[in-house]
Design an enzyme around this catalytic site. Structure first.
Site, PDB file in Angstrom:
ATOM      1  N   ASP A  14      62.744 -16.542  84.604  1.00  0.00           N
ATOM      2  CA  ASP A  14      63.830 -17.092  85.261  1.00  0.00           C
ATOM      3  C   ASP A  14      64.961 -15.907  85.448  1.00  0.00           C
ATOM      4  O   ASP A  14      65.912 -15.920  86.501  1.00  0.00           O
ATOM      5  CB  ASP A  14      64.746 -18.393  84.552  1.00  0.00           C
ATOM      6  CG  ASP A  14      64.944 -17.602  83.611  1.00  0.00           C
ATOM      7  OD1 ASP A  14      65.225 -16.663  82.640  1.00  0.00           O
ATOM      8  OD2 ASP A  14      66.047 -18.962  82.904  1.00  0.00           O
ATOM      9  N   CYS A  24      68.681 -19.981  88.258  1.00  0.00           N
ATOM     10  CA  CYS A  24      68.575 -21.599  88.113  1.00  0.00           C
ATOM     11  C   CYS A  24      69.830 -21.992  87.855  1.00  0.00           C
ATOM     12  O   CYS A  24      70.307 -22.908  87.733  1.00  0.00           O
ATOM     13  CB  CYS A  24      67.529 -22.020  87.961  1.00  0.00           C
ATOM     14  SG  CYS A  24      66.555 -21.642  88.785  1.00  0.00           S
ATOM     15  N   ASP A  70      58.781 -17.888  74.177  1.00  0.00           N
ATOM     16  CA  ASP A  70      60.292 -18.354  74.350  1.00  0.00           C
ATOM     17  C   ASP A  70      60.754 -18.405  73.032  1.00  0.00           C
ATOM     18  O   ASP A  70      60.681 -18.539  71.636  1.00  0.00           O
ATOM     19  CB  ASP A  70      60.138 -19.874  74.529  1.00  0.00           C
ATOM     20  CG  ASP A  70      61.590 -19.426  75.704  1.00  0.00           C
ATOM     21  OD1 ASP A  70      61.113 -20.803  76.661  1.00  0.00           O
ATOM     22  OD2 ASP A  70      62.277 -19.893  75.389  1.00  0.00           O
ATOM     23  N   GLN A  73      66.118 -32.778  82.181  1.00  0.00           N
ATOM     24  CA  GLN A  73      66.233 -32.607  84.282  1.00  0.00           C
ATOM     25  C   GLN A  73      64.446 -32.629  84.836  1.00  0.00           C
ATOM     26  O   GLN A  73      64.429 -32.355  85.353  1.00  0.00           O
ATOM     27  CB  GLN A  73      67.567 -32.266  84.324  1.00  0.00           C
ATOM     28  CG  GLN A  73      67.056 -32.071  86.358  1.00  0.00           C
ATOM     29  CD  GLN A  73      66.984 -30.756  86.457  1.00  0.00           C
ATOM     30  OE1 GLN A  73      66.701 -29.440  85.970  1.00  0.00           O
ATOM     31  NE2 GLN A  73      67.253 -30.179  87.797  1.00  0.00           N
ATOM     32  N   CYS A  76      84.666 -17.282  86.571  1.00  0.00           N
ATOM     33  CA  CYS A  76      83.857 -18.369  87.412  1.00  0.00           C
ATOM     34  C   CYS A  76      82.705 -19.511  86.388  1.00  0.00           C
ATOM     35  O   CYS A  76      83.040 -19.534  85.253  1.00  0.00           O
ATOM     36  CB  CYS A  76      82.375 -17.118  88.502  1.00  0.00           C
ATOM     37  SG  CYS A  76      82.251 -15.670  87.010  1.00  0.00           S
TER      38      CYS A  76
END
Ligand SMILES: [Zn+2]
Length: 393
Positions: A139, A197, A71, A81, A351
């Site tokens: 992801d 996500c 990572d 969360q 956006c």
């Protein structure tokens, strides 16, 4: 179809290990033999995020001898969360380091290898080759296809999982015994079609549901017990509380593992293959892109702007740029909202990050609004460079 164990057993367990793993040792199917295989196992987890967090914790607790973590990111408050391997004191710390510290607390007997780097075409094969099994917790589609291709090219099995809002999927891809990810999904979705996500959200606990399936499958593969999820796709719907298994066959036309493969090595550029934005959107943004700072300057100079936020209402509730009007992207793409756009004012779209506004910009330009522009980096950039007092997400 039962498969032989991936890993040979270690010579022995120490007295400490026998005490620690006693609840595994008394399961006949695992037993001393299975636990010794776990001890000898080398597993790489790609991403210490939503899926990687529970996966790493349970793989460590289970006694997998060597755990690699790849990572490149650092811990952000909005990760907490769902990314339960990290805590408040880890914010801004590299995720791989933070995860390694948590693992040391859960099981100091695990040898943790930190790859504090972005997985890319230059290092993926070299990193994967050090492990028996890969657990994919990525992801994004670019990394997902790269993980698949590298695993197939090296003949490595990997456990894949994906999550979005209330929906999860998991499978085991192992070219030698079944289909690969490309057999299931030959083409990446069109850019902007499937939100990440970060764009669409994810129920935190869904990570545990899918991450624990991934660990379950990893343990089965390493020790050779049960029926691995090879050639089957597990689909989980958290709202209906329903698990379905779908058969996935090896595709003889698969570009990678089919009879006449066209992909025989890693692609040069997976971002390019998956496309951050569509070709139309990319063309539309040429000479029609401003920065958040430029937007602020336009506003301050009194320029007559029609600023449009093309995100969804739930995102609008979190933060917004002063003076903006909410018109979700879908209403622009369908043509439904086009009548709300004035001909005589400077149209500015934004956006969250600039992908959806680029798609909307292409639709607006096609409808004749030639001078419309969009904001590079979206409201994320606005919060970072103009108005840090606003919450980000
Ligand atoms: Zn395939």
């Amino acid at each position: 179809m039962a498969l032989p164990p991936l890993v040979e057993p270690a010579a022995e367990l120490t007295v400490d290990e026998i005490r620690r793993y006693s609840r595994h040792l008394i399961i006949p199917d695992v037993g001393m033999d299975g636990q010794k295989r776990l001890k000898n196992s080398k597993v790489l987890v790609v991403g210490a995020g939503g899926l990687g967090s529970p996966a790493l914790l349970y793989l460590a607790a289970a006694g997998v001898g060597t755990l690699g973590i790849v990572d490149f990111d650092t811990v952000d408050e909005s990760n907490l969360q769902r990314q339960i391997i990290h805590g408040v004191s880890d914010i801004d710390r590299p995720k791989a380091e933070s995860a390694a510290a948590s693992i040391a607390e859960v099981n100091p007997l695990v040898n943790v290898v930190i790859h504090n780097t972005a997985l890319d075409v230059d290092n993926v094969k070299e990193i994967f080759s050090q492990y028996d099994l890969i657990v994919d917790g990525t992801d994004n589609f670019a990394t997902r296809y790269m993980v698949n291709d590298a695993a197939v090219l090296l003949g490595k099995p990997y456990v894949w999982g994906s999550i979005y809002r209330f929906d999860g999927q998991a499978s085991v891809f192992w070219e030698e015994h079944g289909p690969c990810y490309r057999c299931l999904y030959p083409e990446p979705p069109p850019p902007g079609m499937v939100p990440s996500c970060a764009e669409g959200g994810v129920l935190g606990v869904l990570c545990a549901s899918i991450g624990s399936i991934q660990v379950n499958e990893a343990i089965k593969l390493l020790t050779g017990i049960g029926e691995p999820l090879v050639g089957r796709l597990m689909v989980y719907d958290a709202l209906e509380m329903e698990y379905r298994k779908i058969k996935v066959r090896k595709d003889p036309n698969c570009a990678l593992c089919g009879d006449n493969p066209t992909v025989t090595d890693l692609l040069e550029d997976y971002e390019d293959f998956c496309g951050a934005v569509s070709a139309e959107a990319e063309e539309a943004t040429l000479n029609a892109t401003i920065t958040a700072r430029e937007l602020k300057d336009w506003q301050d100079s009194g320029k007559d702007l029609f600023l449009v936020d093309v995100r969804e209402p739930a995102e609008w509730e979190i933060n917004r740029i002063p003076g903006a009007t909410l018109i979700p992207k879908g209403e622009i793409l369908s043509g439904e909202a086009l009548s709300r756009f004035p001909q005589d004012r400077q149209i500015v779209l934004h956006c969250k990050s600039g992908v959806r506004s680029a798609e909307a910009l292409a639709a607006l330009k096609a409808a004749g609004f030639k001078d419309a522009v969009h904001v590079q980096g979206g409201i994320v950039s606005w919060v970072n460079t103009v108005d840090p007092s606003q919450p980000s997400y």
